[in-house]
Scaffold this motif. Structure first.
Motif, PDB file in Angstrom:
ATOM      1  N   UNK A   1       0.834  -1.210   0.000  1.00  0.00           N
ATOM      2  CA  UNK A   1       0.000   0.000   0.000  1.00  0.00           C
ATOM      3  C   UNK A   1       0.866   1.257   0.000  1.00  0.00           C
ATOM      4  N   UNK A   2       1.928   1.260   0.802  1.00  0.00           N
ATOM      5  CA  UNK A   2       2.814   2.425   0.862  1.00  0.00           C
ATOM      6  C   UNK A   2       3.532   2.637  -0.465  1.00  0.00           C
ATOM      7  N   UNK A   3       3.973   1.558  -1.096  1.00  0.00           N
ATOM      8  CA  UNK A   3       4.659   1.674  -2.386  1.00  0.00           C
ATOM      9  C   UNK A   3       3.730   2.237  -3.452  1.00  0.00           C
ATOM     10  N   UNK A   4       2.515   1.730  -3.503  1.00  0.00           N
ATOM     11  CA  UNK A   4       1.535   2.233  -4.475  1.00  0.00           C
ATOM     12  C   UNK A   4       1.283   3.721  -4.246  1.00  0.00           C
ATOM     13  N   UNK A   5       1.177   4.133  -2.991  1.00  0.00           N
ATOM     14  CA  UNK A   5       0.957   5.550  -2.672  1.00  0.00           C
ATOM     15  C   UNK A   5       2.130   6.400  -3.158  1.00  0.00           C
ATOM     16  N   UNK A   6       3.348   5.941  -2.902  1.00  0.00           N
ATOM     17  CA  UNK A   6       4.539   6.701  -3.319  1.00  0.00           C
ATOM     18  C   UNK A   6       4.621   6.786  -4.838  1.00  0.00           C
ATOM     19  N   UNK A   7       4.361   5.678  -5.531  1.00  0.00           N
ATOM     20  CA  UNK A   7       4.414   5.685  -6.993  1.00  0.00           C
ATOM     21  C   UNK A   7       3.359   6.614  -7.580  1.00  0.00           C
ATOM     22  N   UNK A   8       2.192   6.616  -6.976  1.00  0.00           N
ATOM     23  CA  UNK A   8       1.115   7.470  -7.489  1.00  0.00           C
ATOM     24  C   UNK A   8       1.388   8.946  -7.210  1.00  0.00           C
ATOM     25  N   UNK A   9       1.842   9.262  -5.996  1.00  0.00           N
ATOM     26  CA  UNK A   9       2.056  10.655  -5.622  1.00  0.00           C
ATOM     27  C   UNK A   9       3.321  11.239  -6.251  1.00  0.00           C
ATOM     28  N   UNK A  10       4.392  10.466  -6.287  1.00  0.00           N
ATOM     29  CA  UNK A  10       5.674  11.003  -6.762  1.00  0.00           C
ATOM     30  C   UNK A  10       5.813  10.935  -8.277  1.00  0.00           C
ATOM     31  N   UNK A  11       5.410   9.822  -8.855  1.00  0.00           N
ATOM     32  CA  UNK A  11       5.579   9.640 -10.298  1.00  0.00           C
ATOM     33  C   UNK A  11       4.304   9.906 -11.085  1.00  0.00           C
ATOM     34  N   UNK A  12       3.184  10.084 -10.377  1.00  0.00           N
ATOM     35  CA  UNK A  12       1.889  10.364 -11.018  1.00  0.00           C
ATOM     36  C   UNK A  12       1.524   9.284 -12.043  1.00  0.00           C
ATOM     37  N   UNK A  13       1.730   8.047 -11.648  1.00  0.00           N
ATOM     38  CA  UNK A  13       1.447   6.928 -12.533  1.00  0.00           C
ATOM     39  C   UNK A  13      -0.004   6.506 -12.423  1.00  0.00           C
ATOM     40  N   UNK A  14      -0.539   6.008 -13.526  1.00  0.00           N
ATOM     41  CA  UNK A  14      -1.894   5.470 -13.511  1.00  0.00           C
ATOM     42  C   UNK A  14      -1.895   4.104 -12.852  1.00  0.00           C
ATOM     43  N   UNK A  15      -3.097   3.603 -12.566  1.00  0.00           N
ATOM     44  CA  UNK A  15      -3.203   2.281 -11.937  1.00  0.00           C
ATOM     45  C   UNK A  15      -2.588   1.205 -12.825  1.00  0.00           C
ATOM     46  N   UNK A  16      -2.812   1.298 -14.144  1.00  0.00           N
ATOM     47  CA  UNK A  16      -2.263   0.304 -15.069  1.00  0.00           C
ATOM     48  C   UNK A  16      -0.735   0.353 -15.087  1.00  0.00           C
ATOM     49  N   UNK A  17      -0.170   1.570 -15.062  1.00  0.00           N
ATOM     50  CA  UNK A  17       1.286   1.705 -15.068  1.00  0.00           C
ATOM     51  C   UNK A  17       1.901   1.175 -13.772  1.00  0.00           C
ATOM     52  N   UNK A  18       1.213   1.399 -12.666  1.00  0.00           N
ATOM     53  CA  UNK A  18       1.716   0.896 -11.383  1.00  0.00           C
ATOM     54  C   UNK A  18       1.723  -0.620 -11.369  1.00  0.00           C
ATOM     55  N   UNK A  19       0.642  -1.239 -11.830  1.00  0.00           N
ATOM     56  CA  UNK A  19       0.575  -2.702 -11.874  1.00  0.00           C
ATOM     57  C   UNK A  19       1.666  -3.272 -12.775  1.00  0.00           C
ATOM     58  N   UNK A  20       1.946  -2.591 -13.877  1.00  0.00           N
ATOM     59  CA  UNK A  20       2.990  -3.062 -14.782  1.00  0.00           C
ATOM     60  C   UNK A  20       4.368  -2.914 -14.143  1.00  0.00           C
ATOM     61  N   UNK A  21       4.603  -1.788 -13.456  1.00  0.00           N
ATOM     62  CA  UNK A  21       5.905  -1.557 -12.846  1.00  0.00           C
ATOM     63  C   UNK A  21       6.154  -2.515 -11.684  1.00  0.00           C
ATOM     64  N   UNK A  22       5.088  -2.914 -11.006  1.00  0.00           N
ATOM     65  CA  UNK A  22       5.216  -3.871  -9.902  1.00  0.00           C
ATOM     66  C   UNK A  22       5.305  -5.316 -10.395  1.00  0.00           C
ATOM     67  N   UNK A  23       5.162  -5.513 -11.701  1.00  0.00           N
ATOM     68  CA  UNK A  23       5.253  -6.859 -12.260  1.00  0.00           C
ATOM     69  C   UNK A  23       4.023  -7.703 -12.025  1.00  0.00           C
ATOM     70  N   UNK A  24       2.906  -7.075 -11.676  1.00  0.00           N
ATOM     71  CA  UNK A  24       1.683  -7.812 -11.377  1.00  0.00           C
ATOM     72  C   UNK A  24       0.802  -8.017 -12.608  1.00  0.00           C
ATOM     73  N   UNK A  25       0.972  -7.152 -13.616  1.00  0.00           N
ATOM     74  CA  UNK A  25       0.165  -7.228 -14.828  1.00  0.00           C
ATOM     75  C   UNK A  25       0.966  -6.662 -15.988  1.00  0.00           C
ATOM     76  N   UNK A  26       0.904  -7.263 -17.165  1.00  0.00           N
ATOM     77  CA  UNK A  26       0.106  -8.450 -17.514  1.00  0.00           C
ATOM     78  C   UNK A  26       0.750  -9.744 -17.020  1.00  0.00           C
ATOM     79  N   UNK A  27      -0.064 -10.755 -16.867  1.00  0.00           N
ATOM     80  CA  UNK A  27       0.419 -12.066 -16.467  1.00  0.00           C
ATOM     81  C   UNK A  27       0.911 -12.799 -17.719  1.00  0.00           C
ATOM     82  N   UNK A  28       2.108 -13.360 -17.645  1.00  0.00           N
ATOM     83  CA  UNK A  28       2.675 -14.061 -18.800  1.00  0.00           C
ATOM     84  C   UNK A  28       3.116 -15.466 -18.399  1.00  0.00           C
ATOM     85  N   UNK A  29       2.243 -16.459 -18.570  1.00  0.00           N
ATOM     86  CA  UNK A  29       2.631 -17.840 -18.257  1.00  0.00           C
ATOM     87  C   UNK A  29       3.836 -18.309 -19.067  1.00  0.00           C
TER      88      UNK A  29
END
Length: 340
Positions: free
Chosen positions: A88-116
């Motif tokens: 939660x803290x990381x998502x907050x920092x990424x959103x506030x400091x880098x102004x990233x969208x939800x999709x960009x945050x998920x991609x940067x965290x390696x959570x999406x897209x899923x690649x089997x």
């Protein structure tokens, strides 16, 4: 004295050159400062480990080891809470400091897209590295049938120790030390080399507290041996961390490193000496015929041992040759290392 028009042009040109040099060509400041990335990494490490010592239910003692079921359950609850807070803290920092969208945050965290496919290639790469141990455990020790039937998996995950080692540990540790810490360092402008060889040190340091726990449960072990054991653990956890950071940046897929972490925990450290089919400390005895089935009380002949060490070396060479090809992905994170 130059004409006014020419003097004005010279002044304008000088001003334009200064703008080009100091403003237009200047790199943008990083979205997250390097100090912030480092401090948050230390904070996440402390928040992950500290709860183990704040409660009598999780605090190790001569009467309560870290492998006691009650201790494992309490530690799982603590790790789950600290991981949720860190995410939660990381998502907050990424959103506030880098102004990233939800999709960009998920991609940067390696959570999406899923690649089997990326995950399968990563597991293949690790399996190549462990070709020797897989041969020993699956063929020499006769565990292959249990692997195919899934019997070993069910039995192992049915215990609290197995659930901790192969599920909770890999998931929580890779979320913190890869999915949380690496994106912060990317946004702080660290190079790929710095990220791969710096961030795993936090992961290694997080395991140093095992020295204290080991001393509690093994008070008769000489301090020097306990320290050497801790340094060895720090070394191999950091080495795995280097690999995991590399794979995470190359694939942009946290699920790949979670599975690789689980696989490595399951395999353990490879054998680097001795004959296959013999547990450490077990008398080898004369080779004799040497080719009886595992569990018959006899060891295998030297051909099995030779095959193991050939596969061990071949696996290491194959891992080196396939490191880049099997981690190639269209989902790579910004600044990921490449063969060039």
């Amino acid at each position: 004295m130059p004409p006014p028009l020419k003097s004005w042009k010279n002044s304008f040109t000088a001003l334009e050159n200064m703008y080009e040099k100091h403003f237009k060509g200047a790199p943008n400041p990083p979205a997250v400062s390097p100090t912030t990335a480092a401090l948050l990494s230390v904070f996440f490490t402390v928040v992950y480990v500290l709860p183990f010592y704040l409660s009598s239910a999780t605090r190790p003692s001569p009467q309560l080891t870290r492998d006691a079921p009650s201790s494992i359950r309490a530690r799982i609850r603590a790790v789950t809470s600290s991981s949720i807070f860190s995410v939660a803290l990381t998502i907050f920092v990424l959103h506030q400091s880098a102004h990233l969208s939800a999709a960009d945050i998920l991609r940067l965290l390696g959570l999406w897209p899923v690649s089997p496919v990326d995950s399968a290639k990563t597991i293949l790469l690790v399996a190549i590295l462990f070709a020797g141990p897989l041969f020993e455990q699956g063929i020499v020790d006769g565990q292959l049938k249990d692997w195919v039937r899934g019997r070993d998996v069910i039995q192992t995950l049915g215990t609290w120790t197995g659930y901790r080692n192969y599920v909770v540990g890999p998931v929580s540790e890779e979320l913190i030390w890869r999915a949380m810490i690496i994106p912060l360092h990317i946004l702080a402008g660290f190079s790929a080399k710095s990220i791969i060889f710096l961030t795993p040190l936090y992961f290694g340091i997080a395991h140093v507290h095992h020295l204290y726990e080991f001393r509690l449960t093994h008070p008769r072990t000489p301090l020097l041996l306990a320290v050497l054991r801790s340094l060895f653990q720090f070394t191999y956890t950091s080495l795995f961390g280097f690999f995991a950071a590399f794979v995470f940046m190359r694939t942009g897929n946290v699920y790949s490193v979670i599975l690789a972490h689980t696989f490595c925990n399951w395999m353990g450290l490879p054998r680097f000496y001795g004959r296959v089919g013999v547990q450490p400390g077990e008398p080898i005895g004369p080779p004799g015929k040497g080719d009886e089935q595992p569990g018959s009380g006899h060891v295998h002949g030297p051909a099995w041992t030779l095959a193991y060490y050939v596969l061990l070396v071949a696996g290491a060479a194959g891992f080196y040759w396939q490191l880049f090809p099997l981690t190639e992905s269209s989902h790579a994170l910004p600044g990921a290392p490449n063969m060039g």
